[in-house]
Design an enzyme around this catalytic site. Structure first.
Site, mmCIF file in Angstrom:
data_model
loop_
_atom_site.group_PDB
_atom_site.id
_atom_site.type_symbol
_atom_site.label_atom_id
_atom_site.label_comp_id
_atom_site.label_asym_id
_atom_site.label_seq_id
_atom_site.Cartn_x
_atom_site.Cartn_y
_atom_site.Cartn_z
ATOM 1 N N GLU A 97 55.258 129.242 -39.990
ATOM 2 C CA GLU A 97 54.118 128.491 -38.491
ATOM 3 C C GLU A 97 55.461 128.589 -37.439
ATOM 4 O OE1 GLU A 97 53.433 124.712 -36.455
ATOM 5 O OE2 GLU A 97 54.771 124.128 -38.545
ATOM 6 N N LEU A 99 57.318 128.010 -33.797
ATOM 7 C CA LEU A 99 57.823 126.682 -32.981
ATOM 8 C C LEU A 99 58.698 127.250 -31.967
ATOM 9 C CD1 LEU A 99 58.830 123.967 -35.800
ATOM 10 C CD2 LEU A 99 56.542 124.565 -35.014
ATOM 11 N N ASP A 199 71.322 122.850 -46.900
ATOM 12 C CA ASP A 199 72.440 123.612 -45.837
ATOM 13 C C ASP A 199 72.356 123.071 -43.935
ATOM 14 O OD1 ASP A 199 74.399 125.775 -45.546
ATOM 15 O OD2 ASP A 199 72.452 126.729 -45.600
#
Length: 295
Positions: A97, A99, A199
């Protein structure tokens, strides 16, 4: 370096169309910032997607990333939803997706979101598969003992790489002494096996236009939640609002300052093995500080 080849564009177009309806790529825009994969925004028909591209051998890293994003989303975090992944000749790709993210937003909400992720617990430390920390394989064999897991799946493999990369016998020797002493160093600490991003530095979090936080580029596993908090402090840190909001939901236990150094040692060693430079000296100094705690 140019954009995706015609064959790769065709594969991306087909893969997206299969899961999201007919899609024709009209424009690709490179995105800077990543040090492992090449990234592009794919545009067409008023739609946008975010694509990561690498060599075919990196397909497993994309599978691990998509799975990690799904795990974080299931825990309530906002992430770029994985759409599809695939291979085309010598390339592998992952489509997410798209963004529109910015670097600043509601850091208190980010702290609360991370605390919610950490409230999800597993039965043991590790993960059901190995994944990746940057370009390095991250071992995740499950263990009931946190100190055993940190020695065998985190510190040990990095020290072995340090030996192969000739980062210094003193560093490796002292690191091995520390690894053997982990049960003592962690003897009074019994963390739950929390879901971790794995991370989490400032480059792997962002914000939507309204300020809502987004997490991405994970290396998930079940571990001590302090390992995530520690890494947020490693490369610049987050604003105090983040830490205050997190602590309001989930206060940290006594001794975090020492454990923070231990957990960040893993990432500094990884950077030393990947990039060299001053990271080896930084790792050695961290090892020496931790050994001093055991005297």
């Amino acid at each position: 370096m140019g954009g995706p080849s015609g064959e790769l564009l065709a594969a991306l177009q087909t893969s997206v169309s299969d899961v999201a309806g007919s899609f024709r790529i009209e424009r690709t825009t490179p995105v800077a910032g990543g040090c492992v994969h090449r990234s592009f925004i794919l545009e067409g028909g008023g739609r946008k997607y975010f694509a990561k591209i690498n060599e075919r051998s990196q397909f497993d890293s994309f599978a691990a990333e998509a799975e990690g994003l799904a795990a974080l989303a299931a825990a309530g975090a906002r992430v770029p939803a994985p759409l599809c992944r695939g291979q085309a000749h010598e390339h592998a790709f992952l489509v997410l997706e798209h963004l529109e993210l910015r670097g600043n937003g509601d850091y208190a909400a980010l702290g609360r979101s991370l605390a919610a992720v950490h409230s999800v617990h597993g039965a043991a430390f590790g993960w059901h598969r190995d994944n990746y920390i940057g370009r390095t394989a991250q071992l995740n064999r499950r263990s009931a003992s946190w100190s055993d897991f940190w020695r065998e799946a985190r510190l040990g493999p990095q020290l072995e790489l340090a030996r192969k990369n000739r980062l210094g016998r003193d560093l490796v020797g002292k690191g091995e002494r520390l690894a053997e002493a982990l049960p003592r160093l962690l003897s009074e600490h019994a963390p739950a096996a929390s879901l971790l991003h794995g991370d989490l530095w400032s480059g792997n979090a962002g914000f939507l236009a309204g300020g809502a936080p987004v997490l991405f580029d994970p290396a998930v596993y079940w571990g001590d939640r302090e390992a995530d908090l520690a890494m947020t402090e490693l490369f610049g840190g987050f604003p105090q609002a983040f830490y205050a909001a997190y602590a309001e939901v989930a206060p940290l236990a006594q001794g975090y300052a020492v454990r923070k150094t231990l957990y960040n040692l893993y990432h500094v060693l990884n950077h030393a093995n990947l990039f060299g430079g001053g990271y080896a000296a930084q790792a050695k100094a961290m090892i020496e500080r931790l050994l001093a705690e055991l005297r």
